[in-house]
Design an enzyme around this catalytic site. Structure first.
Site, PDB file in Angstrom:
ATOM      1  N   ALA A 136       0.849  -1.193   0.000  1.00  0.00           N
ATOM      2  CA  ALA A 136       0.000   0.000   0.000  1.00  0.00           C
ATOM      3  C   ALA A 136       0.886   1.244   0.000  1.00  0.00           C
ATOM      4  CB  ALA A 136      -0.902  -0.016   1.229  1.00  0.00           C
ATOM      5  N   TYR A 144      -9.782   0.905   4.612  1.00  0.00           N
ATOM      6  CA  TYR A 144      -9.143   2.174   4.270  1.00  0.00           C
ATOM      7  C   TYR A 144     -10.137   3.055   3.499  1.00  0.00           C
ATOM      8  CZ  TYR A 144      -5.185  -0.380   6.050  1.00  0.00           C
ATOM      9  OH  TYR A 144      -4.372  -1.116   6.883  1.00  0.00           O
TER      10      TYR A 144
HETATM   11  C1  LIG Z   1       2.818  -7.841   6.959  1.00  0.00           C
HETATM   12  C2  LIG Z   1       1.599  -7.710   6.107  1.00  0.00           C
HETATM   13  C3  LIG Z   1       1.371  -6.536   5.417  1.00  0.00           C
HETATM   14  C4  LIG Z   1       0.249  -6.392   4.598  1.00  0.00           C
HETATM   15  N1  LIG Z   1       0.073  -5.246   3.868  1.00  0.00           N
HETATM   16  C5  LIG Z   1      -0.938  -5.181   2.976  1.00  0.00           C
HETATM   17  C6  LIG Z   1      -1.019  -4.098   2.065  1.00  0.00           C
HETATM   18  O1  LIG Z   1      -0.166  -3.214   2.015  1.00  0.00           O
HETATM   19  N2  LIG Z   1      -2.073  -4.061   1.217  1.00  0.00           N
HETATM   20  C7  LIG Z   1      -3.025  -5.058   1.201  1.00  0.00           C
HETATM   21  O2  LIG Z   1      -3.968  -4.981   0.415  1.00  0.00           O
HETATM   22  N3  LIG Z   1      -2.933  -6.109   2.033  1.00  0.00           N
HETATM   23  C8  LIG Z   1      -1.911  -6.201   2.884  1.00  0.00           C
HETATM   24  N4  LIG Z   1      -1.775  -7.309   3.668  1.00  0.00           N
HETATM   25  C9  LIG Z   1      -2.703  -8.440   3.461  1.00  0.00           C
HETATM   26  C10 LIG Z   1      -2.068  -9.445   2.508  1.00  0.00           C
HETATM   27  O3  LIG Z   1      -1.848  -8.875   1.236  1.00  0.00           O
HETATM   28  C11 LIG Z   1      -2.943 -10.701   2.365  1.00  0.00           C
HETATM   29  O4  LIG Z   1      -4.155 -10.344   1.777  1.00  0.00           O
HETATM   30  C12 LIG Z   1      -3.182 -11.397   3.691  1.00  0.00           C
HETATM   31  O5  LIG Z   1      -1.983 -11.470   4.462  1.00  0.00           O
HETATM   32  C13 LIG Z   1      -3.740 -12.799   3.509  1.00  0.00           C
HETATM   33  O6  LIG Z   1      -2.849 -13.572   2.720  1.00  0.00           O
HETATM   34  P1  LIG Z   1      -1.829 -14.658   3.380  1.00  0.00           P
HETATM   35  O7  LIG Z   1      -2.689 -15.601   4.186  1.00  0.00           O
HETATM   36  O8  LIG Z   1      -1.193 -15.323   2.186  1.00  0.00           O
HETATM   37  O9  LIG Z   1      -0.865 -13.929   4.240  1.00  0.00           O
HETATM   38  C14 LIG Z   1      -0.681  -7.454   4.503  1.00  0.00           C
HETATM   39  C15 LIG Z   1      -0.440  -8.636   5.228  1.00  0.00           C
HETATM   40  C16 LIG Z   1       0.679  -8.776   5.995  1.00  0.00           C
HETATM   41  C17 LIG Z   1       0.920 -10.082   6.710  1.00  0.00           C
END
Ligand SMILES: Cc1cc2nc3c(=O)[nH]c(=O)nc-3n(C[C@H](O)[C@H](O)[C@H](O)COP(=O)(O)O)c2cc1C
Length: 361
Positions: free
Chosen positions: A57, A187
């Protein structure tokens, strides 16, 4: 049946497979500027064979940051360090994307790794303590007990939309080939969509059509500003997981309209609008959301959320539940996940690593 290692062409851009790295805030930028950290963090996913890497983001203005350490593209000095990362990712076969964002009423908090910060006690940093006043559709705070965000005037809405467009121009200059608008996770755009955070009585609140206006207008402005030959996605929270909140049916309606605007693909996340939502977290729990939007709105989707296993990812693609799988935390654990998945699925040859690795392993 499509395969996890099939290419996917959207407009003039071809993904080498269906594996995407989901955006992950690093909270490691200074005055919005990327550093060597971002080069290595993002670059390692390109080495490991992922096709699409969407950078975290990235705020369109300082007030749109979740924390003071967020990434930003609100000035030209922020372009150069990002260009270093996009050059590298492209050199190693990945498509670099960027997620443009405004944190809205969830702005002005401490980075989550700050000592003493937990999920439960994360709160707004007040202006007197070095923070700033968050903005929202209505004066309703995210954290109960925090000061309310400032409700945006119509003129301020327009000026924020212009900031999105200005940042998209910088993103193009920074070498990105894929633009994503952040419309999820509570957001700014999501807070306009949901009746739980939007209680406006003007053209931006009330009916579903009015609540969708901010997202649709901003997406439309971005789509027109972003080059015709490059794809654009929108990430949504496909449900608030709260009765009376934003629903999957609303997401289908939004998906149809985004498709009409020329949006190529929707990333279907969920939740994070309110703290009290009960989310049924389990492996692949958001995949049905991507599947429904894909089927009922007739638009390509990306599935995300606890997708960790190669066979699981393969099945999502093969069964037509989504067009791309996105992984976040599992990519942190193993930035070379795409390579490992290919090995596990007996398709080693489907992932071409950079030469210095490829001949050796
Ligand atoms: C450390 C961290 C930072 C994240 N930052 C964002 C972000 O900047 N924008 C966003 O849309 N989702 C963000 N997410 C959500 C992830 O993109 C993702 O949708 C979520 O972690 C679920 O996927 P996963 O189970 O593979 O981790 C973030 C998740 C984590 C763990």
């Amino acid at each position: 049946m499509p395969d996890l290692f099939d290419t996917l062409t959207l407009r003039g851009v071809t993904l080498r497979n269906r594996i995407g790295v989901s955006p992950m805030c690093q909270y490691w930028s200074d005055d919005g500027k990327a550093s060597d950290w971002h080069l290595v963090h993002l670059g390692s996913f390109a080495i490991g064979g992922a096709a699409l890497i969407i950078a975290e983001a990235t705020a369109v203005e300082p007030r749109g940051r979740i924390s003071a350490r967020d990434a930003g593209l609100w000035n030209d000095q922020q372009i150069g360090p990002l260009r270093r990362t996009t050059n590298f990712m492209k050199q190693y076969g990945a498509v670099p994307g960027i997620q443009l964002a405004h944190a809205g009423r969830k702005a002005s908090t401490a980075p989550p790794y700050t000592p003493g910060t937990t999920r439960e006690n994360r709160r707004q940093i007040l202006p007197a303590d070095g923070g700033w006043t968050p903005l929202g559709p209505s004066a309703i705070p995210f954290y109960a007990g925090d000061p309310a965000p400032q409700a945006l005037t119509l003129a301020e809405i327009k000026s924020i939309q212009t900031l999105f467009v200005d940042s998209a121009a910088r993103a193009l200059e920074a070498g990105y080939q894929w633009l994503e608008m952040h419309g999820a996770h509570g957001y700014l755009a999501h807070s306009f969509l949901s009746p739980l955070s939007n209680q406006r009585t003007d053209a931006y609140g009330g009916s579903l059509e009015n609540r969708m206006r901010f997202t649709l207008e901003t997406a439309s402005l971005l789509r027109r500003a972003w080059p015709e030959h490059l794809p654009m996605s929108v990430r949504i929270s496909a449900t608030d997981w709260v009765d009376g909140g934003w629903s999957i049916e609303d997401s289908v309606a939004l998906g149809r309209k985004l498709k009409d605007l020329g949006i190529d693909i929707i990333s279907c996340s969920s939740g994070a609008l309110v703290e009290y939502a009960k989310i049924p977290v389990k492996p692949g729990f958001q995949v049905p959301l991507a599947e429904k939007v894909r089927r009922d709105a007739g638009i390509a989707t990306m599935a995300v959320g606890l997708i960790t296993q190669p066979r699981q990812a393969q099945d999502i693609i093969a069964h037509g539940q989504a067009d791309v799988v996105q992984l976040a935390r599992e990519m942190m654990r193993d930035p070379h996940w795409a390579y490992r998945a290919a090995v596990a699925l007996n398709q080693r040859a489907a992932v071409k690593l950079p030469q210095s690795y490829d001949y050796a392993i």
